[in-house]
Motif scaffolding. Structure first.
Motif, PDB file in Angstrom:
ATOM      1  N   GLY A  79       0.819  -1.202   0.000  1.00 22.95           N
ATOM      2  CA  GLY A  79       0.000   0.000   0.000  1.00 22.95           C
ATOM      3  C   GLY A  79       0.853   1.253   0.000  1.00 22.95           C
ATOM      4  N   ARG A  80       0.197   2.374  -0.173  1.00 20.12           N
ATOM      5  CA  ARG A  80       0.894   3.665  -0.172  1.00 20.12           C
ATOM      6  C   ARG A  80       0.170   4.607   0.770  1.00 20.12           C
ATOM      7  NH1 ARG A  80       0.647   8.603  -2.765  1.00 20.12           N
ATOM      8  NH2 ARG A  80       2.662   9.596  -3.193  1.00 20.12           N
ATOM      9  N   ILE A  81       0.921   5.281   1.656  1.00 19.80           N
ATOM     10  CA  ILE A  81       0.314   6.226   2.580  1.00 19.80           C
ATOM     11  C   ILE A  81       0.003   7.517   1.829  1.00 19.80           C
ATOM     12  CG2 ILE A  81       0.584   7.533   4.704  1.00 19.80           C
ATOM     13  CD1 ILE A  81       0.325   4.555   5.137  1.00 19.80           C
ATOM     14  N   ALA A  82      -1.284   7.785   1.627  1.00 16.29           N
ATOM     15  CA  ALA A  82      -1.703   8.980   0.906  1.00 16.29           C
ATOM     16  C   ALA A  82      -1.628  10.217   1.791  1.00 16.29           C
ATOM     17  CB  ALA A  82      -3.127   8.808   0.381  1.00 16.29           C
ATOM     18  N   GLY A  83      -1.704  10.021   3.097  1.00 18.01           N
ATOM     19  CA  GLY A  83      -1.653  11.149   4.017  1.00 18.01           C
ATOM     20  C   GLY A  83      -2.063  10.719   5.408  1.00 18.01           C
ATOM     21  N   ARG A  84      -1.950  11.645   6.334  1.00 17.67           N
ATOM     22  CA  ARG A  84      -2.333  11.393   7.725  1.00 17.67           C
ATOM     23  C   ARG A  84      -3.276  12.483   8.203  1.00 17.67           C
ATOM     24  NH1 ARG A  84       2.744   9.078   7.415  1.00 17.67           N
ATOM     25  NH2 ARG A  84       2.974   7.122   8.570  1.00 17.67           N
ATOM     26  N   VAL A  85      -4.248  12.090   8.989  1.00 19.24           N
ATOM     27  CA  VAL A  85      -5.216  13.031   9.562  1.00 19.24           C
ATOM     28  C   VAL A  85      -5.197  12.851  11.072  1.00 19.24           C
ATOM     29  CG1 VAL A  85      -7.637  13.704   9.708  1.00 19.24           C
ATOM     30  CG2 VAL A  85      -6.671  12.974   7.505  1.00 19.24           C
ATOM     31  N   GLU A  86      -4.901  13.932  11.789  1.00 17.42           N
ATOM     32  CA  GLU A  86      -4.890  13.901  13.246  1.00 17.42           C
ATOM     33  C   GLU A  86      -6.107  14.664  13.771  1.00 17.42           C
ATOM     34  OE1 GLU A  86      -1.187  15.475  14.559  1.00 17.42           O
ATOM     35  OE2 GLU A  86       0.013  14.138  13.281  1.00 17.42           O
ATOM     36  N   ILE A  87      -6.936  13.986  14.551  1.00 16.43           N
ATOM     37  CA  ILE A  87      -8.123  14.611  15.121  1.00 16.43           C
ATOM     38  C   ILE A  87      -7.706  15.389  16.367  1.00 16.43           C
ATOM     39  CG2 ILE A  87     -10.421  14.208  16.078  1.00 16.43           C
ATOM     40  CD1 ILE A  87     -10.510  11.607  14.499  1.00 16.43           C
ATOM     41  N   ALA A  88      -8.068  16.656  16.414  1.00 19.33           N
ATOM     42  CA  ALA A  88      -7.683  17.507  17.542  1.00 19.33           C
ATOM     43  C   ALA A  88      -8.572  17.232  18.753  1.00 19.33           C
ATOM     44  CB  ALA A  88      -7.798  18.973  17.139  1.00 19.33           C
ATOM     45  N   PRO A  89      -8.062  17.491  19.964  1.00 25.02           N
ATOM     46  CA  PRO A  89      -8.900  17.327  21.161  1.00 25.02           C
ATOM     47  C   PRO A  89     -10.165  18.173  21.111  1.00 25.02           C
ATOM     48  CG  PRO A  89      -6.587  17.547  21.768  1.00 25.02           C
ATOM     49  CD  PRO A  89      -6.671  17.833  20.299  1.00 25.02           C
ATOM     50  N   GLU A  90     -10.102  19.312  20.402  1.00 24.32           N
ATOM     51  CA  GLU A  90     -11.276  20.181  20.287  1.00 24.32           C
ATOM     52  C   GLU A  90     -12.429  19.493  19.561  1.00 24.32           C
ATOM     53  OE1 GLU A  90      -7.784  22.584  21.155  1.00 24.32           O
ATOM     54  OE2 GLU A  90      -8.208  21.029  19.661  1.00 24.32           O
ATOM     55  N   GLU A 132     -18.893  13.400   6.153  1.00 20.75           N
ATOM     56  CA  GLU A 132     -18.285  14.420   5.302  1.00 20.75           C
ATOM     57  C   GLU A 132     -16.770  14.293   5.228  1.00 20.75           C
ATOM     58  OE1 GLU A 132     -19.854  16.259   3.214  1.00 20.75           O
ATOM     59  OE2 GLU A 132     -21.693  15.341   3.942  1.00 20.75           O
ATOM     60  N   ILE A 133     -16.125  13.961   6.337  1.00 23.05           N
ATOM     61  CA  ILE A 133     -14.675  13.753   6.287  1.00 23.05           C
ATOM     62  C   ILE A 133     -14.364  12.509   5.468  1.00 23.05           C
ATOM     63  CG2 ILE A 133     -12.642  13.206   7.684  1.00 23.05           C
ATOM     64  CD1 ILE A 133     -13.809  14.999   9.869  1.00 23.05           C
ATOM     65  N   GLY A 134     -15.173  11.464   5.639  1.00 23.06           N
ATOM     66  CA  GLY A 134     -14.987  10.266   4.822  1.00 23.06           C
ATOM     67  C   GLY A 134     -15.178  10.549   3.349  1.00 23.06           C
ATOM     68  N   ARG A 135     -16.174  11.360   3.048  1.00 19.89           N
ATOM     69  CA  ARG A 135     -16.425  11.723   1.660  1.00 19.89           C
ATOM     70  C   ARG A 135     -15.267  12.527   1.085  1.00 19.89           C
ATOM     71  NH1 ARG A 135     -21.742  15.091  -0.459  1.00 19.89           N
ATOM     72  NH2 ARG A 135     -21.467  14.675  -2.685  1.00 19.89           N
ATOM     73  N   ALA A 136     -14.668  13.383   1.935  1.00 22.67           N
ATOM     74  CA  ALA A 136     -13.538  14.184   1.479  1.00 22.67           C
ATOM     75  C   ALA A 136     -12.283  13.340   1.269  1.00 22.67           C
ATOM     76  CB  ALA A 136     -13.252  15.294   2.489  1.00 22.67           C
ATOM     77  N   LEU A 137     -12.154  12.255   2.025  1.00 17.55           N
ATOM     78  CA  LEU A 137     -10.974  11.408   1.899  1.00 17.55           C
ATOM     79  C   LEU A 137     -11.116  10.366   0.798  1.00 17.55           C
ATOM     80  CD1 LEU A 137     -10.167  10.679   5.671  1.00 17.55           C
ATOM     81  CD2 LEU A 137      -8.952  12.250   4.138  1.00 17.55           C
ATOM     82  N   VAL A 168      -3.899  17.947   9.024  1.00 18.69           N
ATOM     83  CA  VAL A 168      -3.720  17.074   7.865  1.00 18.69           C
ATOM     84  C   VAL A 168      -2.274  17.139   7.411  1.00 18.69           C
ATOM     85  CG1 VAL A 168      -4.370  16.661   5.459  1.00 18.69           C
ATOM     86  CG2 VAL A 168      -6.116  17.307   7.119  1.00 18.69           C
ATOM     87  N   ARG A 169      -1.687  15.967   7.182  1.00 15.04           N
ATOM     88  CA  ARG A 169      -0.325  15.871   6.663  1.00 15.04           C
ATOM     89  C   ARG A 169      -0.377  15.141   5.331  1.00 15.04           C
ATOM     90  NH1 ARG A 169       2.488  17.539  11.007  1.00 15.04           N
ATOM     91  NH2 ARG A 169       1.606  17.111  13.074  1.00 15.04           N
ATOM     92  N   GLY A 170       0.331  15.676   4.345  1.00 18.80           N
ATOM     93  CA  GLY A 170       0.235  15.112   3.012  1.00 18.80           C
ATOM     94  C   GLY A 170      -0.986  15.672   2.293  1.00 18.80           C
ATOM     95  N   GLU A 171      -1.410  14.983   1.240  1.00 22.91           N
ATOM     96  CA  GLU A 171      -2.570  15.418   0.460  1.00 22.91           C
ATOM     97  C   GLU A 171      -3.541  14.241   0.302  1.00 22.91           C
ATOM     98  OE1 GLU A 171      -1.121  16.994  -3.190  1.00 22.91           O
ATOM     99  OE2 GLU A 171      -0.062  18.669  -2.244  1.00 22.91           O
ATOM    100  N   PRO A 172      -4.254  13.910   1.386  1.00 21.68           N
ATOM    101  CA  PRO A 172      -5.115  12.722   1.336  1.00 21.68           C
ATOM    102  C   PRO A 172      -6.479  12.949   0.695  1.00 21.68           C
ATOM    103  CG  PRO A 172      -5.222  13.714   3.507  1.00 21.68           C
ATOM    104  CD  PRO A 172      -4.215  14.524   2.725  1.00 21.68           C
ATOM    105  N   ALA A 173      -6.856  14.196   0.418  1.00 19.19           N
ATOM    106  CA  ALA A 173      -8.204  14.468  -0.084  1.00 19.19           C
ATOM    107  C   ALA A 173      -8.469  13.746  -1.408  1.00 19.19           C
ATOM    108  CB  ALA A 173      -8.391  15.978  -0.276  1.00 19.19           C
TER     109      ALA A 173
END
Length: 353
Positions: free
Chosen positions: A111-122, A158-163, A206-211
């Protein structure tokens, strides 16, 4: 009539009885009591040593198992995620080293890592629930489809749809898009803009370009050490589980990973399993065995067969059985079978033109 002398005699009798009791207790009962306590202490000390020895043996066995699995990982993971783009999503309090090691195993599986998404405590702060709900509605191209869903389910959709990777259009659709001048996805939805809205709102990093590139997702749950002693642990994990369920509906294959304690009590994996989530769960992430099992579970979940694996409560087994087969990518053509020349000879008809 009772006089003072009677009270004095009574008090003297009480103290005399106490004195006699103490003398008897420190003489006649002293030796048997001490012997009993010493024997029990010796037994407990022996049990402690036995348990310590068993723990040391278990630690060595686990370390050896990790080494063996690590050595065999290339064969176990070969091609299981071949050609897939993977996004790693980290919950608040997730262990960064665990996320990194899972990413390495994904690449080992093709596989290839397309990007990383970190959910903030907020994102999981109860004070921001209304904001999360409003933002999900704002970025949605079809807000009406979100009716009846909770704030975090809407955000997950919506986040799933964006990814999620958009389905490849056929040739006729390509021609139609060229005539229309191209543009955003159907309904005017722009994955990058939708993801950026959550970033600008302080809910994601967001790190990389996972959209628009994710085929499958690896979700890393909060570490049990980070959540230890938190009064809102159950609430946070309930919110995150609702989010992940909605995310899974959009991106397809998904595995929720975490440490073993997260599969007990109010841990996130425990809650997902209690709700009979339809995505894969693995409770040994962070060590070689667990990371490899997580990739295998993700490969299995691509076909909609995600199970619960590991050593915690409610598992289907330690790892998928049978193991998922390596993927065949579209650009992989089967090798032609060797020819011995007989077919060509049969095409030649004696005396023919």
């Amino acid at each position: 009539m009772i006089d003072f002398r009677y009270h004095l005699v009574s008090i003297i009798a009480v103290f005399l009885a106490l004195t006699v009791g103490l003398v008897l207790g420190t003489t006649m009962l002293q030796d048997p009591l001490l012997d009993t306590l010493q024997n029990e202490t010796a037994d407990l000390r022996g049990q402690t040593e036995d348990l310590r020895s068993e723990r040391d043996v278990a630690d060595r066995v686990n370390a050896g198992a990790d080494q063996m699995v690590d050595a065999a990982s290339a064969d176990m993971l070969d091609g299981r995620l071949e050609g897939l783009e993977v996004v790693v999503v980290q919950a608040p309090g997730a262990d960064a080293d665990t996320a990194a090691s899972l990413g390495e195993r994904v690449e080992e599986a093709g596989g290839r890592i397309a990007g990383r998404v970190e959910i903030a405590p907020e994102f999981v702060d109860p004070a921001n629930t209304a904001f999360v709900d409003e933002l999900a509605l704002q970025v949605s191209a079809d807000a009406g489809s979100l009716s009846g869903s909770g704030p975090y389910e809407k955000a997950g959709i919506e986040i799933g749809r964006a990814l999620a990777r958009a389905p490849e259009p056929d040739e006729e659709e390509d021609e139609a898009e060229e005539e229309d001048g191209g543009g955003a996805e159907e309904g005017g939805h722009d994955p990058a803009s939708a993801l950026a809205a959550f970033v600008e709102g302080g809910l994601l990093t967001v790190r990389g370009e996972p959209a628009g590139r994710s085929d499958v997702v690896v979700m890393v749950s909060p570490s049990s050490a980070e959540q230890a002693g938190r009064d809102d642990r159950e609430t946070v994990n309930t919110v995150l589980t609702a989010f992940v369920s909605a995310l899974h509906d959009r991106v397809g294959g998904l595995v929720l990973t975490g440490d073993v304690p997260s599969s007990h009590g109010h841990g996130m994996i425990a809650q997902a399993r209690a709700q009979e989530a339809d995505f894969a769960t693995v409770d040994m992430a962070g060590r070689p065995m667990g990371d490899i099992v997580a990739v295998l579970a993700l490969a299995e979940d691509i076909d909609g067969d995600g199970g619960a694996y590991g050593v915690g409560e409610g598992v289907d087994g330690f790892l998928p059985d049978p193991l998922p087969e390596p993927r065949e990518t579209a650009d992989t053509e089967p090798s032609p079978e060797p020819s011995d020349g007989l077919d060509e000879a049969r095409r030649v008809v004696p005396g023919g033109e």
